[in-house]
Scaffold this motif. Structure first.
Motif, mmCIF file in Angstrom:
data_model
loop_
_atom_site.group_PDB
_atom_site.id
_atom_site.type_symbol
_atom_site.label_atom_id
_atom_site.label_comp_id
_atom_site.label_asym_id
_atom_site.label_seq_id
_atom_site.Cartn_x
_atom_site.Cartn_y
_atom_site.Cartn_z
ATOM 1 N N HIS A 2 0.853 -1.177 0.000
ATOM 2 C CA HIS A 2 0.000 0.000 0.000
ATOM 3 C C HIS A 2 0.898 1.239 0.000
ATOM 4 C CE1 HIS A 2 -2.989 2.974 1.266
ATOM 5 N NE2 HIS A 2 -3.897 2.117 0.827
ATOM 6 N N PRO A 3 0.657 2.207 -0.889
ATOM 7 C CA PRO A 3 1.576 3.345 -0.997
ATOM 8 C C PRO A 3 1.571 4.303 0.182
ATOM 9 C CG PRO A 3 -0.336 3.652 -2.427
ATOM 10 C CD PRO A 3 -0.410 2.249 -1.900
ATOM 11 N N VAL A 4 0.491 4.324 0.965
ATOM 12 C CA VAL A 4 0.361 5.295 2.054
ATOM 13 C C VAL A 4 0.746 4.646 3.373
ATOM 14 C CG1 VAL A 4 -1.199 6.842 3.279
ATOM 15 C CG2 VAL A 4 -1.464 6.507 0.807
ATOM 16 N N LEU A 5 1.708 5.248 4.082
ATOM 17 C CA LEU A 5 2.131 4.741 5.388
ATOM 18 C C LEU A 5 1.072 5.054 6.437
ATOM 19 C CD1 LEU A 5 4.223 3.463 7.252
ATOM 20 C CD2 LEU A 5 5.352 5.707 7.403
ATOM 21 N N PHE A 6 0.666 6.336 6.519
ATOM 22 C CA PHE A 6 -0.445 6.732 7.392
ATOM 23 C C PHE A 6 -0.943 8.105 6.962
ATOM 24 C CE2 PHE A 6 3.459 7.981 9.636
ATOM 25 C CZ PHE A 6 3.250 9.338 9.841
ATOM 26 N N THR A 7 -2.112 8.449 7.459
ATOM 27 C CA THR A 7 -2.753 9.722 7.114
ATOM 28 C C THR A 7 -3.078 10.490 8.387
ATOM 29 O OG1 THR A 7 -3.743 8.743 5.129
ATOM 30 C CG2 THR A 7 -4.703 10.811 5.924
ATOM 31 N N ILE A 8 -2.724 11.772 8.403
ATOM 32 C CA ILE A 8 -3.067 12.664 9.517
ATOM 33 C C ILE A 8 -3.972 13.750 8.965
ATOM 34 C CG2 ILE A 8 -2.204 14.223 11.292
ATOM 35 C CD1 ILE A 8 0.411 12.700 11.246
ATOM 36 N N GLY A 9 -5.234 13.697 9.340
ATOM 37 C CA GLY A 9 -6.185 14.625 8.745
ATOM 38 C C GLY A 9 -6.294 14.329 7.261
ATOM 39 N N GLY A 10 -6.019 15.326 6.439
ATOM 40 C CA GLY A 10 -6.019 15.100 4.994
ATOM 41 C C GLY A 10 -4.619 14.968 4.437
ATOM 42 N N GLU A 12 -1.201 12.918 3.761
ATOM 43 C CA GLU A 12 -0.725 11.542 3.632
ATOM 44 C C GLU A 12 0.792 11.470 3.711
ATOM 45 O OE1 GLU A 12 -4.138 9.569 0.709
ATOM 46 O OE2 GLU A 12 -2.217 10.244 -0.126
ATOM 47 N N ILE A 13 1.278 10.500 4.433
ATOM 48 C CA ILE A 13 2.702 10.173 4.433
ATOM 49 C C ILE A 13 2.859 8.910 3.598
ATOM 50 C CG2 ILE A 13 4.717 9.535 5.801
ATOM 51 C CD1 ILE A 13 3.838 12.381 6.250
ATOM 52 N N ARG A 14 3.525 9.048 2.447
ATOM 53 C CA ARG A 14 3.671 7.923 1.529
ATOM 54 C C ARG A 14 5.053 7.284 1.658
ATOM 55 N NH1 ARG A 14 0.339 7.567 -3.236
ATOM 56 N NH2 ARG A 14 -1.558 8.771 -2.919
ATOM 57 N N PHE A 15 5.100 5.985 1.462
ATOM 58 C CA PHE A 15 6.375 5.274 1.522
ATOM 59 C C PHE A 15 7.368 5.840 0.510
ATOM 60 C CE2 PHE A 15 3.749 1.994 3.545
ATOM 61 C CZ PHE A 15 4.583 1.578 4.563
ATOM 62 N N TYR A 16 6.884 6.172 -0.680
ATOM 63 C CA TYR A 16 7.761 6.659 -1.749
ATOM 64 C C TYR A 16 8.478 7.940 -1.314
ATOM 65 C CZ TYR A 16 9.148 7.535 -6.629
ATOM 66 O OH TYR A 16 9.852 7.734 -7.784
ATOM 67 N N GLY A 17 7.727 8.894 -0.800
ATOM 68 C CA GLY A 17 8.323 10.141 -0.340
ATOM 69 C C GLY A 17 9.200 9.939 0.884
ATOM 70 N N LEU A 18 8.768 9.043 1.766
ATOM 71 C CA LEU A 18 9.547 8.770 2.968
ATOM 72 C C LEU A 18 10.909 8.185 2.608
ATOM 73 C CD1 LEU A 18 9.710 8.613 6.063
ATOM 74 C CD2 LEU A 18 8.698 6.326 5.900
ATOM 75 N N MET A 19 10.959 7.330 1.606
ATOM 76 C CA MET A 19 12.230 6.745 1.175
ATOM 77 C C MET A 19 13.156 7.811 0.601
ATOM 78 S SD MET A 19 12.222 3.615 2.067
ATOM 79 C CE MET A 19 11.209 4.129 3.467
ATOM 80 N N TYR A 20 12.579 8.778 -0.119
ATOM 81 C CA TYR A 20 13.390 9.889 -0.634
ATOM 82 C C TYR A 20 13.994 10.680 0.520
ATOM 83 C CZ TYR A 20 12.651 9.935 -5.707
ATOM 84 O OH TYR A 20 12.694 9.644 -7.043
#
Length: 289
Positions: A2-10, A12-20
């Protein structure tokens, strides 16, 4: 996956961006450690990392857009939508090199020296980035029952073969057996699952993740410790190592960019290997003199 790690409000923290982000901060610390070993200013490394990251991201995206220009001419709003995927590593390398030369020119530094500090962090970052691709279900491989002569064909014939396969009646499709046991079925919401629904695929992104990490270890524990080498020695070896990795992994990938009927990564990687070998020889000759 799943691409989204977690969501806070609206948000999203995505794995792809987190890896960058993880790659960037880890890379800076690794490069700074190496700089301290060689009595090089660490503040220069921090500023250089930011310049190289920005130019690399721009290069990676522009390279991908140019190879898919027909689509983006009709969907210009998607050009900056990198969260949907669409980054090309060779474009990122080219963009990073341009940024390196610009930064080196401004700071009056040898760009090859900066490249040596960037090599190990870059390959580790590429390994982490492939995990983000895995969670997105992109950079995927072909179905595991694809015949080896199709996977390793010089002129890519996969979609020609796959079109033939999909036209077969269900009873004939049963003759195609899984060739490897480690294929992965991706969700239909992902690019991989959308293209090949309910099929076990070669996890090409994980192949590259493992090989990139091995390459990082080789650079860090072997090449880094070699002394009396010309500036750029580690950088050129990085180019060679990654190009070999990409040539291998591209055989399994289903969505590589193309130049005519040739996989673009194969052609570009081969050119980069030849050029890098020449540059290493030139550097060795300079050191001997």
């Amino acid at each position: 996956m799943h691409p989204v790690l977690f969501t806070i409000g609206g948000f999203e923290i995505r794995f792809y961006g987190l890896m960058y982000a993880l790659s960037f901060f880890l890379g800076i610390e690794i490069a700074k450690y190496m700089a301290k070993e060689r009595n090089f200013k660490t503040n220069v490394i921090e500023n250089y990392a930011f310049a190289a990251m920005v130019s690399g991201l721009l290069g990676g995206r522009l390279y991908y857009v140019m190879f898919n220009l027909d689509y983006y001419l009709y969907h210009p709003s998607e050009i900056l939508a990198t969260w949907h995927g669409g980054m090309a590593i060779h474009g990122g390398i080219i963009g990073g090199i341009i940024g390196t030369f610009i930064y080196a020119k401004i700071k009056k530094l040898n760009p090859l020296t900066l490249g040596d500090y960037a090599a190990a962090p870059l390959l580790l970052g590429q390994a982490l980035g492939r995990f983000g691709n895995f969670m997105n279900g992109e950079i995927h491989g072909v179905p595991t029952f694809t015949p080896w002569n199709i996977i390793f064909s010089i002129k890519p014939k996969f979609y020609e073969w796959y079109s033939y396969y999909t036209s077969l009646p269900a009873t004939d499709k049963m003759d195609f057996k899984t060739l490897v046991p480690w294929g992965i079925v991706f969700p239909t919401s992902s690019p991989a699952g959308s293209e090949f629904p309910n099929m076990a695929l070669h996890p090409a992104m994980l192949y590259e993740l493992i090989l990139n990490f091995i390459g990082f270890l080789f650079i860090w524990f072997v090449l880094r410790k070699r002394e009396n080498k010309a500036p750029g020695y580690i950088w050129w070896y990085y180019i060679i190592i990654y190009s070999i990795i990409r040539i291998f992994v591209s055989f399994f990938r289903a969505e590589d960019l193309m130049i005519a009927n040739i996989r673009a990564p194969h052609l570009v990687s081969l050119i980069l290997i030849i050029f890098s070998v020449i540059m290493i020889k030139i550097g060795e000759n300079k050191v001997k003199k």
